[in-house]
Write a protein that holds these residues in place. Structure first.
Motif, PDB file in Angstrom:
ATOM      1  N   ILE A 212       1.251   5.324   0.690  1.00 41.38           N
ATOM      2  CA  ILE A 212       0.242   6.866   0.835  1.00 41.38           C
ATOM      3  C   ILE A 212       0.348   7.649   0.729  1.00 41.38           C
ATOM      4  CG2 ILE A 212       1.380   6.369   3.174  1.00 41.38           C
ATOM      5  CD1 ILE A 212      -1.881   6.578   4.853  1.00 41.38           C
TER       6      ILE A 212
ATOM      7  N   LYS B 219      -5.266  -7.271  15.313  1.00 45.85           N
ATOM      8  CA  LYS B 219      -4.993  -5.613  15.806  1.00 45.85           C
ATOM      9  C   LYS B 219      -5.260  -5.679  17.424  1.00 45.85           C
ATOM     10  CE  LYS B 219      -3.288  -4.055  12.123  1.00 45.85           C
ATOM     11  NZ  LYS B 219      -2.511  -3.295  11.212  1.00 45.85           N
TER      12      LYS B 219
ATOM     13  N   SER C 259       1.389   0.637   8.901  1.00 42.93           N
ATOM     14  CA  SER C 259      -0.306  -0.060   8.566  1.00 42.93           C
ATOM     15  C   SER C 259       0.601  -0.092   6.809  1.00 42.93           C
ATOM     16  CB  SER C 259      -0.811   1.419   8.496  1.00 42.93           C
ATOM     17  OG  SER C 259      -0.881   1.200   9.949  1.00 42.93           O
ATOM     18  N   VAL C 260       0.999   0.413   6.312  1.00 43.70           N
ATOM     19  CA  VAL C 260       1.441   0.940   4.751  1.00 43.70           C
ATOM     20  C   VAL C 260       2.696   0.796   4.385  1.00 43.70           C
ATOM     21  CG1 VAL C 260      -0.554   2.589   4.957  1.00 43.70           C
ATOM     22  CG2 VAL C 260       1.382   3.435   5.066  1.00 43.70           C
TER      23      VAL C 260
ATOM     24  N   ILE D 104       6.516  14.496  13.956  1.00 47.06           N
ATOM     25  CA  ILE D 104       5.490  14.509  12.988  1.00 47.06           C
ATOM     26  C   ILE D 104       3.877  15.016  14.053  1.00 47.06           C
ATOM     27  CG2 ILE D 104       3.578  12.455  13.580  1.00 47.06           C
ATOM     28  CD1 ILE D 104       5.719  10.225  12.760  1.00 47.06           C
TER      29      ILE D 104
ATOM     30  N   ILE E 117      -6.238  -1.241   2.340  1.00 47.17           N
ATOM     31  CA  ILE E 117      -4.564  -2.133   3.312  1.00 47.17           C
ATOM     32  C   ILE E 117      -4.905  -3.930   2.885  1.00 47.17           C
ATOM     33  CG2 ILE E 117      -3.043  -2.436   5.118  1.00 47.17           C
ATOM     34  CD1 ILE E 117      -3.587   0.617   5.943  1.00 47.17           C
TER      35      ILE E 117
ATOM     36  N   ILE F  14       2.645   6.677  17.864  1.00 51.06           N
ATOM     37  CA  ILE F  14       2.447   6.115  16.419  1.00 51.06           C
ATOM     38  C   ILE F  14       2.500   4.697  16.097  1.00 51.06           C
ATOM     39  CG2 ILE F  14       4.643   7.616  15.108  1.00 51.06           C
ATOM     40  CD1 ILE F  14       6.602   4.552  15.590  1.00 51.06           C
TER      41      ILE F  14
ATOM     42  N   SER G  47       0.767  -1.357   0.063  1.00 52.78           N
ATOM     43  CA  SER G  47      -0.077  -0.189  -0.216  1.00 52.78           C
ATOM     44  C   SER G  47       1.276   1.785  -0.255  1.00 52.78           C
ATOM     45  CB  SER G  47      -0.688  -0.512   1.304  1.00 52.78           C
ATOM     46  OG  SER G  47      -1.520  -1.073   1.627  1.00 52.78           O
TER      47      SER G  47
ATOM     48  N   PRO H 173      -4.669   2.932  11.329  1.00 45.73           N
ATOM     49  CA  PRO H 173      -6.116   3.510  10.566  1.00 45.73           C
ATOM     50  C   PRO H 173      -6.565   2.210  11.123  1.00 45.73           C
ATOM     51  CG  PRO H 173      -5.032   3.196   8.392  1.00 45.73           C
ATOM     52  CD  PRO H 173      -4.078   3.268   9.683  1.00 45.73           C
TER      53      PRO H 173
ATOM     54  N   LEU I 158       5.947   4.449   9.639  1.00 43.29           N
ATOM     55  CA  LEU I 158       6.456   4.208  11.102  1.00 43.29           C
ATOM     56  C   LEU I 158       6.009   3.010  11.459  1.00 43.29           C
ATOM     57  CD1 LEU I 158       7.409   7.498  12.103  1.00 43.29           C
ATOM     58  CD2 LEU I 158       8.952   6.175  11.447  1.00 43.29           C
ATOM     59  N   ASN I 159       4.440   2.855  11.621  1.00 42.31           N
ATOM     60  CA  ASN I 159       4.145   1.544  12.664  1.00 42.31           C
ATOM     61  C   ASN I 159       3.214   0.663  11.688  1.00 42.31           C
ATOM     62  OD1 ASN I 159       1.267   2.005  11.651  1.00 42.31           O
ATOM     63  ND2 ASN I 159       0.824   3.611  12.960  1.00 42.31           N
TER      64      ASN I 159
ATOM     65  N   MET J 133       2.884  10.203   7.426  1.00 45.47           N
ATOM     66  CA  MET J 133       4.877   9.240   8.152  1.00 45.47           C
ATOM     67  C   MET J 133       4.098   8.747   9.228  1.00 45.47           C
ATOM     68  SD  MET J 133       7.751   9.349   7.804  1.00 45.47           S
ATOM     69  CE  MET J 133       8.709  10.818   7.184  1.00 45.47           C
ATOM     70  N   THR J 134       3.745   9.077  10.329  1.00 50.62           N
ATOM     71  CA  THR J 134       2.377   8.219  11.493  1.00 50.62           C
ATOM     72  C   THR J 134       2.187   6.232  10.456  1.00 50.62           C
ATOM     73  OG1 THR J 134       2.191   9.657  11.756  1.00 50.62           O
ATOM     74  CG2 THR J 134       1.458   7.760  13.226  1.00 50.62           C
ATOM     75  N   ALA J 135       1.398   6.748   9.891  1.00 55.73           N
ATOM     76  CA  ALA J 135       1.495   5.371   8.768  1.00 55.73           C
ATOM     77  C   ALA J 135       2.636   4.472   8.085  1.00 55.73           C
ATOM     78  CB  ALA J 135      -0.069   5.359   8.062  1.00 55.73           C
TER      79      ALA J 135
END
Lengths: 152, 335, 496
Positions: free
Chosen positions: B165, C468, B210-211, C324, C457, C140, B163, C144, B207-208, B203-205
């Motif tokens: 983003i 999750k 998700s993408v 961030i 995703i 972080i 994915s 989603p 780093l964790n 950026m958060t997505a």
């Protein structure tokens, strides 16, 4: 009587829901997504439809306080309409005539119209308030409110 | 009685002001061929305060005023909405005015192509481009991909696992810069999974976890790279950029993908601007571009110099649009 | 040890003469901006950036941070006095603050707001100081799927925001959710319900809804009661007297919501608004006297005010320790860092410990200043309600109009504001509560986006939520919060 008011509202909401669902079905589809733009609006539309049907058949009694809220004398309603009319005129002329003049006129006239009869203090407040706000925004904050026909 | 007095005063004020503004307008420079501004120049940022357009507009006007390059005031006016469409419509309404400027970038081409603005760059007078920025494609530091080629190879075999983003919505900048490069690398762009996070959660997505990929501007990645959290697989520039960290970012071209994407940013006037006025502004922007103060500003923000004016600018914009049109057609997003 | 040294150097900045002066300027401007509807901290900081261009970076940032939390601190004033929330984070404060002011206890309401803001601000700065580097990973941890679950939990509160008919509360929430779908859909770029109008493409701004449904709808009521002088004649209007009982009542919410608000603030994208709503709702749920909420409850003012200030400090965690931005305001603040030649990012604490700790230390001083600045003003500010009703009405209208106009400088938004004023008025006379509308408006958009991002995703597989743990537990929690009252009722019935 009471029930019929809630029923009228329910019918109106159902109409809104149907219109919303209709519009949701008009949304173009997008090929590259799992949940397209129309899914959530359609869901909301149907939820609203269900809720308005529930409201229609709801026989919960309205409280005295709730009933009172709806009882507004005709004169007062006209007053309210007039104020909204003045606001409309203000919005319409704001960028043409300019912030300062329109705001002075608005505050002065609306205040007078709503029953404050001390013209001098009314005038003083409306002029000072408008000028202070305008100068504050334009010069201190560098946010430009419409100058209109005044050469400031 | 008092009321009548008030109304009279206001009326007089109105008439006086109306007359005075008229007289100044007519006297000045009717015969003089050399044009110069007669009143404050409104610089429109077609977005709210704080964003890229607003920052550019405020910084440019600040240098113009501080260096005394232009002796009239240059108030920045924010006209936000519709990804720029509201601001452009406002400028389109100021046809042939010589005292309005606005700042824009690739959305001026992309938004009309997406069918969200009836005005495009052809409806305005391009004056000068000032800045270039480039796109960057970042992945997590511990990701298995080390080059764009690695990533694109995996995308070719199984696109459902990756994915991408970005901040802008599909069909706009962050999306199209990725599509443009991916297509040149031979990826089936119809299978690219793109998510948008308009609130800047990209950026958060990343780093964790998700993408997998974050498509963004070069500047947004520098600090995270320096801290070893992410790595940049490629930037969309022709040549490597200068600067600590920045110079380590490989370009698309050097990885054998012959495609670039420039996030240009320049200034425009309304349609039918007086040619003398265009000449005046072009000269002023040239002076600005050469000034030390502006150079300092560029360095602070990490902007690259990209100065184009006149017909060259028009040609550049037309070419950019053609390329985007082809890509959007391919995706079936053009309206 | 290094951190301690850093902290010391931070305190040196905060307690230097110039530090104190700039903190003061920051919080002063912030309070003022917060009190004016429509002037948010975003525009204030954006406008300050060019001014601070050549300043010492530490001082400039300390000042701009002051504007940020100062604005949230001061934002409650117009919510309480005029029912006109100027900053999104203070909408929940108006639920009880405004009724309290209308009962002639404006001074008391403002004092409660100031004290709980101070407590929330200060406790959260302690947390920020102690845990900032540790919490970076928490900040972080939300993707989603987790955001979707969090928003869902927030939405389950709708029923607790209703008075009277639950169906009407739900309808209100659905309408709010519908309104937020207007505009370009972020995931597909499809323009939804814009009818070809460019002004609607970016959707309807929160402030248009808040000022329409709350301020303008209230103006209608004020017009009907324009001859009522019970509020302006009240001699104790500006009195800040709090009894021992009042303080006892505030203590619980202040303590709890300082922590909860801070944690929510740490999550990028959640922020002060959501924190204040969740604070209000949780306090209402655990209160012994929930029926007082919405009618001028002390807890109903203390909870959101503590939480929104705590969340503001929380928002500094991702900004300072990761670079961030968690919200629009912190994004602009991030821009300010750049202009001053400071690269905000994970290495900020190593590269510029003075700035990292300077900002944190300055927030102690800043919060103290805010309290000292705000409390003595309370008796004077409360006198706003002494203004004769007709004039107060026109001023509130103008305030709302300026506030909305300053958003985009577009009269279209003003017509929208007027339309929502009418909707708000109709909702009132037909007894549809406005809070669920605004809650769904705030949470709905984010919830839809998070859900669809998650589905993209996972290629449309709902199973992703079970993989999750955070998301799953939040979803279970929301189910429980819906089922719990039903079960409680079932159990009660046979007994009663």
């Amino acid at each position: 009587m009471l029930k019929s008011v809630n029923r009228k509202v329910a019918l109106f909401l159902a109409a809104v829901a149907i219109l919303f669902i209709f519009l949701s079905f008009q949304l173009p589809s997008y090929p590259y997504t799992e949940v397209d733009a129309d899914i959530v609006p359609k869901g909301l539309g149907f939820l609203l439809l269900i809720c308005s049907i529930l409201l229609f058949f709801n026989n919960q009694e309205e409280t005295e306080a709730e009933r009172k809220k709806r009882e507004i004398p005709r004169d007062e309603l006209l007053m309210l309409l007039a104020v909204f009319g003045i606001i409309l005129v203000y919005i319409f002329l704001l960028e043409l005539i300019g912030f300062v003049i329109m705001t002075i006129l608005f505050i002065f006239f609306t205040t007078w119209f709503l029953g404050y009869k001390k013209l001098i203090s009314n005038l003083a407040v409306s002029v000072t308030f408008s000028l202070v706000i305008y100068l504050l925004f334009s010069y201190l904050l560098q946010i430009n409110l419409p100058a209109g026909i005044l050469p400031i | 009685m008092k009321k009548v007095f008030v109304i009279l005063t206001i009326l007089t004020l109105l008439i006086v002001s109306a007359c005075s503004s008229k007289s100044t307008g007519e006297d000045a420079g009717a015969e003089d061929k050399k044009w110069s501004p007669e009143k404050p120049i409104e610089v429109v940022a077609p977005a709210g305060p704080g964003g890229g357009w607003d920052t550019t507009a405020r910084m440019v006007t600040q240098v113009f005023e501080e260096e005394n390059l232009i002796d009239k005031r240059m108030p920045v006016v924010n006209k936000a909405g519709g990804g720029g469409a509201v601001g452009w419509a406002y400028i389109a309404g100021q046809k042939s005015s010589n005292h309005h400027l606005f700042v824009s970038s690739p959305p001026l081409i992309l938004v009309p192509l997406n069918g969200q603005s009836q005005y495009s760059h052809e409806d305005f007078t391009p004056i000068a481009n000032m800045i270039a920025d480039y796109g960057a494609f970042a992945v997590k530091a511990d990701s298995k991909w080390n080059t764009l080629t690695d990533l694109f190879e995996d995308m070719k075999t199984d696109p459902t696992k990756i994915s991408v983003i970005g901040t802008s919505s599909p069909g706009s900048m962050d999306h199209m810069q990725f599509i443009k490069i991916a297509q040149a690398a031979g990826v089936d762009v119809k299978k690219v999974k793109y998510l948008s996070d308009p609130d800047g959660g990209g950026m958060t997505a990343l780093l964790n976890g998700s993408v997998e990929v974050y498509s963004t501007g070069v500047a947004e990645t520098v600090e995270q790279v320096r801290a070893g959290k992410i790595k940049v697989l490629g930037i969309t520039a022709e040549e490597r950029l200068e600067g600590e960290v920045l110079s380590d970012f490989p370009t698309t071209v050097e990885q054998g993908i012959d495609e670039t994407f420039i996030n240009w940013r320049g200034f425009f006037g309304p349609a039918d601007m007086d040619p003398a006025a265009v000449e005046y502004y072009t000269a002023k922007f040239q002076e600005l571009n050469d000034s030390g103060a502006w150079d300092e500003m560029r360095k602070k923000y990490g902007w690259n110099e990209m100065f184009i004016t006149g017909d060259d600018y028009k040609d550049f914009l037309n070419k950019e649009r053609e390329e985007m049109q082809v890509l959007l057609d391919e995706l079936g997003l053009a309206k | 040890m290094e951190a301690f040294q850093g902290l010391m150097s931070g305190f040196q900045i905060a307690f230097s003469l110039s530090g104190i002066i700039f903190i003061f300027i920051g919080v002063f401007v912030g309070t003022f901006i917060g009190m004016m509807p429509g002037l948010g901290p975003i525009s204030a900081i954006a406008i300050m950036i060019p001014v601070t261009y050549n300043m010492d970076p530490a001082l400039a940032l300390v000042m701009m941070a002051g504007v940020y939390y100062g604005a949230i601190f001061g934002g409650s004033t117009s919510s309480i006095l005029l029912n006109a929330p100027g900053v999104a984070g203070t909408v929940a404060t108006s639920f009880d603050g405004y009724p309290m002011a209308q009962q002639g206890k404006a001074g008391k309401a403002l004092a409660i707001a100031a004290i709980s803001s101070f407590v929330g601000g200060t406790i959260s700065v302690v947390l920020l100081m102690m845990f900032s580097p540790l919490l970076a990973s928490v900040a972080i941890s939300f993707g989603p799927a987790e955001y979707f679950a969090l928003m869902l939990l927030g939405l389950t509160a709708i029923s607790s925001l209703s008075e009277g008919s639950t169906i009407k509360a739900f309808i209100s929430a659905i309408l709010g959710f519908m309104v937020v779908t207007i505009g370009i859909d972020s995931q597909t770029g499809t323009a939804r319900f814009t009818f070809g109008n460019a002004n609607l493409l970016e959707g309807i701004d929160f402030l248009v809804i808040a000022l329409g449904l709350f301020a303008l709808a209230e103006v209608c009521m004020l017009i009907f009661n324009r001859k009522d002088t019970s509020v302006s004649d009240n001699k104790n209007l500006g009195s800040m007297k709090l009894s021992k009982n009042d303080i006892k009542e505030m203590a619980g919410p202040m303590g709890r919501q300082s922590f909860l608000g801070f944690i929510i603030g740490v999550l990028p994208g959640a922020g002060a608004t959501i924190a204040s709503f969740i604070a209000y709702i949780t306090e209402k749920k655990i209160a012994k006297n929930p029926e007082e909420f919405g009618k001028g409850s002390i807890k109903g003012v203390a909870a959101p005010e503590t939480a929104n200030n705590a969340a503001t400090s929380g928002a500094f965690v991702p900004l300072l320790s990761l670079g961030i931005p968690g919200s629009g305001t912190t994004a602009v603040l991030l821009g300010a860092f750049l202009v001053l030649g400071i690269q905000p990012g994970p290495l900020l604490v190593q590269d510029h410990p003075d700035i990292f700790w300077g900002i944190i230390a300055s927030m102690y001083v800043g919060n103290l200043f805010l309290l000292i600045l705000n409390l003595p003003l309370v008796p004077y500010i409360s006198k706003v309600l002494r203004i004769p009703r007709p004039m107060l009405i026109s001023l509130v209208i103008i305030f709302s109009l300026i506030g909305v106009y300053a958003l985009s400088f577009n009269t279209f938004d003003l017509y929208l504001l007027l339309a929502f004023g009418v909707i708000g008025f109709l909702m009132r006379i037909f007894s549809f509560p406005a809070p669920p509308f605004i809650l769904a408006f705030i949470l709905g958009g984010m919830m839809e986006q998070a859900l669809r991002q998650t589905m993209t995703i996972s290629n449309g597989n709902l199973y992703i939520f079970f993989t999750k743990p955070i998301a799953l537990s939040l979803i279970i929690l929301s189910l429980l919060s819906i089922l719990f009252p039903i079960i409680k009722n079932r159990i009660k019935k046979p007994v009663g």
